[in-house]
Design a protein around this motif. Structure first.
Motif, mmCIF file in Angstrom:
data_model
loop_
_atom_site.group_PDB
_atom_site.id
_atom_site.type_symbol
_atom_site.label_atom_id
_atom_site.label_comp_id
_atom_site.label_asym_id
_atom_site.label_seq_id
_atom_site.Cartn_x
_atom_site.Cartn_y
_atom_site.Cartn_z
ATOM 1 N N GLY A 124 9.451 18.336 2.382
ATOM 2 C CA GLY A 124 10.203 17.488 1.473
ATOM 3 C C GLY A 124 11.580 17.114 1.992
ATOM 4 N N ALA A 125 12.215 18.009 2.741
ATOM 5 C CA ALA A 125 13.561 17.740 3.257
ATOM 6 C C ALA A 125 13.571 16.676 4.340
ATOM 7 N N SER A 126 12.416 16.378 4.934
ATOM 8 C CA SER A 126 12.339 15.367 5.989
ATOM 9 C C SER A 126 12.343 13.945 5.437
ATOM 10 N N VAL A 127 11.937 13.783 4.177
ATOM 11 C CA VAL A 127 11.769 12.441 3.619
ATOM 12 C C VAL A 127 13.067 11.638 3.634
ATOM 13 N N VAL B 243 6.793 8.136 3.362
ATOM 14 C CA VAL B 243 5.838 8.123 2.252
ATOM 15 C C VAL B 243 4.729 9.153 2.492
ATOM 16 N N ILE B 244 4.236 9.230 3.722
ATOM 17 C CA ILE B 244 3.193 10.204 4.040
ATOM 18 C C ILE B 244 3.699 11.627 3.794
ATOM 19 N N LEU B 245 4.900 11.904 4.247
ATOM 20 C CA LEU B 245 5.475 13.241 4.064
ATOM 21 C C LEU B 245 5.710 13.546 2.591
ATOM 22 N N ARG C 57 0.829 -1.209 0.000
ATOM 23 C CA ARG C 57 0.000 0.000 0.000
ATOM 24 C C ARG C 57 0.858 1.251 0.000
ATOM 25 N N TRP C 58 1.855 1.297 0.876
ATOM 26 C CA TRP C 58 2.650 2.515 0.972
ATOM 27 C C TRP C 58 3.576 2.678 -0.211
ATOM 28 N N CYS C 59 3.943 1.577 -0.860
ATOM 29 C CA CYS C 59 4.658 1.692 -2.129
ATOM 30 C C CYS C 59 3.757 2.345 -3.188
#
Length: 353
Positions: free
Chosen positions: A334-337, A311-313, A169-171
């Motif tokens: 985006g920088a947190s991913v 993935v959520i971020l 799912r998260w993919c």
């Protein structure tokens, strides 16, 4: 007294008419505020002449498949009302998108504080912090030990093969944030992590209600007369599955006192680094005492929590780029991913929390 003229994500005249029919006698809308902290479903405080209610609706754009299901949230809140799990009382569900532009539901307003950062807790003593840690572990245990059949939630999910489906799912969610027709996105750390998690997938074992995003700042707390969890909120990803996935994500968010700042956005509750709060290891130990669950493979679940959060971020970052978000701080998401992807690898390498 006039109604608010414009609120992002809310058609005020249509909502006013719907509320008058659904909650008769509560009076007209006197104000609507977008509550801080929501980076997914949007949460509003709606002030009526005679009471306050809270409204939840999906985000304004780039809604990921299977996410942001208002009916699921409303169902689980209805099932938990009156149980050992404290939740706001659900009041009404609206599936008619013509009212405000999306499905939504309203629930009772619960008095309480959201404690997310050390600045939020300047008046919290070390003793109160310890007590809040204890209460949070107790509530998580209560969620996972809930008799789902008695609560009417036996068909709320498919626990068999839960973690394997979660990985798929998260993919898919990652891919949804980067459609192939737009060039997609390649990320070596992400691809390698998916492979490593697939190789470590646990066999079916524990089954229970899963919150899906359990953390201190997804709870409303009260300190007086004694510290307690007044309500657990944000049930949008709840289902039946492996309870340890919840614990792993909680520990992903949890900051120990010696931690450096782990992400540019300090996602989740950093207040747990303040004096008195349990460490991650202490919280996990208390949870094990309360539930009796075996935590020998907890490193996998923490790594999976880092993967899921990345993935959520990434999805939130995609909404930001589409200018389909409401609130502050999205330019840093985006920088947190990559930080969370790297942390997942570190957890798997070192077997530590």
């Amino acid at each position: 007294m006039t109604e608010p003229v414009s609120v992002p994500g809310i058609d005020v005249p249509h909502l006013s008419s719907w509320l008058a029919e659904t909650l008769p006698g509560e009076g007209r809308i006197t104000g609507i505020d977008l509550l801080a902290g929501g980076r997914s479903n949007l949460t509003y405080l709606v002030r009526l002449e005679n009471r306050r209610v809270v409204l939840r609706r999906p985000p304004l754009g780039h809604v990921l498949p299977t996410a942001h299901d208002m009916r699921r949230e409303y169902t689980v809140l209805s099932a938990l009302a009156g149980s050992d799990v404290p939740v706001p009382a659900p009041l009404a569900l609206c599936a008619d998108e013509e009212v405000i532009g999306a499905p939504f539901y309203v629930m009772d307003h619960v008095e309480g504080r959201v404690i997310r950062t050390p600045e939020d807790a300047v008046d919290v003593t070390a003793e109160e912090a310890r007590a809040l840690s204890e209460r949070l572990a107790e509530v998580l245990a209560a969620i996972h030990l809930l008799d789902v059949e008695r609560a009417g939630l036996s068909d709320f999910g498919r626990p068999h093969g839960y973690m394997a489906r979660q990985l798929k799912r998260w993919c898919r969610q990652w891919e949804s944030s980067h459609p192939a027709e737009e060039g997609g996105r390649t990320d070596e750390a992400y691809d390698r992590l998916v492979q490593r998690l697939g190789e470590r997938l646990p066999s079916d074992g524990l089954t229970g209600l899963v919150h899906g995003d359990f953390r201190l700042d997804n709870a409303l707390v009260r300190l007086r007369p004694e510290p307690r969890i007044a309500a657990v909120v944000d049930w949008e990803m709840s289902t039946l599955g492996d309870p340890l996935s919840d614990l792993g994500l909680t520990l992903t968010y949890w900051a120990d006192s010696g931690d450096a700042v782990r992400t540019p956005t300090a996602v989740g509750s950093t207040v747990t680094s303040a004096p008195g709060f349990m460490t991650r290891a202490e919280f996990a130990g208390r949870y094990a005492d309360l539930t009796g669950h075996d935590l020998s493979h907890l490193d996998f679940y923490v790594a999976f929590g880092c993967f899921k959060l990345a993935v959520i971020l990434e999805g939130i970052h995609a909404r930001y780029l589409q200018k389909a978000t409401v609130g502050e701080g999205f330019e840093l998401i985006g920088a947190s991913v990559p930080v969370y992807l790297d942390r997942a690898h570190q957890v798997l390498d070192e077997g530590a929390l």
